[in-house]
Design a protein around this motif. Structure first.
Motif: not given
Length: 234
Positions: A96-104
């Motif tokens: 969940a955190c990675a989805v929010v933090g990804m540039k795309c």
């Protein structure tokens, strides 16, 4: 673009590691019956996992039974179960955190929190992979020690199950993916060549002395005050 591609690759590897960790936790193939001695072919094979133990017949039928008591389980099994559950929870939070933090993605776009979420996702994936690796390695060491124990009967010896191999692969994917996510968020300052622009020296504004501020002829009053009278010279 390079950092975005690295983020996508890290997230993909971490996601595969999360799925593999979840499957490893649920599968009963952590320990399987060891075929030692003269009895090579058996009609029944026993499997043990974190949540259940199963019996596999040569006809292809599975019979599984859940562990009814938690406290009656061995301590190594309890520890492995706890580590795998925590690893799965951390992997879900990291995803969940990675989805929010990804540039795309559009979540929190243009804010400093986006990079923070990406780094947090990578760190959580690293922790999840480390916990999964500890649980799988601990179980593997226990199985190997019991297998080479000469005092243990052959019927109580087990071999490494397929779930342990899947656990090693999943934890490695989580560790690699988490590392890539953390490395992709290190923003390098753009290189700008130094361009020295000469400064034009500005002279201070000219201020005439107080004595020359007024070029007018001295008045009669001022001359009288200075001790001289104009009538004496006219």
């Amino acid at each position: 673009m390079a950092s975005t591609a690295v983020q996508l690759l890290g997230f993909l590897l971490s996601f595969l590691g999360m799925v593999g960790t979840l499957i490893t936790t649920l599968l009963p193939h952590w320990r399987r019956t060891a075929h030692v001695g003269t009895n090579i072919l058996t009609a029944v094979s026993y499997l043990k996992g974190l949540w259940m133990e199963c019996v596999w017949h040569s006809t292809g039928i599975y019979q599984c039974q859940l562990y009814r008591s938690l406290l009656a389980l061995p301590r190594d099994l309890q520890a492995a179960r706890a580590l795998m559950v925590i690893s799965c929870l951390l992997s879900g939070m990291a995803c969940a955190c990675a989805v929010v933090g990804m540039k795309c993605t559009r979540c929190a776009k243009g804010t400093p929190a986006k990079t923070t979420f990406a780094v947090l996702g990578g760190v959580l994936f690293l922790l999840a992979g480390l916990l999964c690796m500890v649980a799988v390695a601990w179980t593997t060491n226990d199985v190997v020690q019991n297998f080479y124990n000469p005092l243990l009967p052959s019927g109580m010896k087990f071999e490494l199950g397929q779930a342990l191999y899947l656990g090693f692969i999943s934890s490695s994917l989580s560790l690699i993916g988490g590392t890539l996510l953390c490395l992709s968020c290190q923003e390098e300052a753009p290189y700008r060549p130094y361009q020295g622009q000469p400064r034009a020296a500005t002279a201070p504004a000219y201020r005439p002395p107080d004595a020359y501020k007024d070029n007018r002829a001295p008045s009669v009053t001022s001359a009288t005050h200075s001790g001289y009278r104009l009538n004496d010279y006219v």
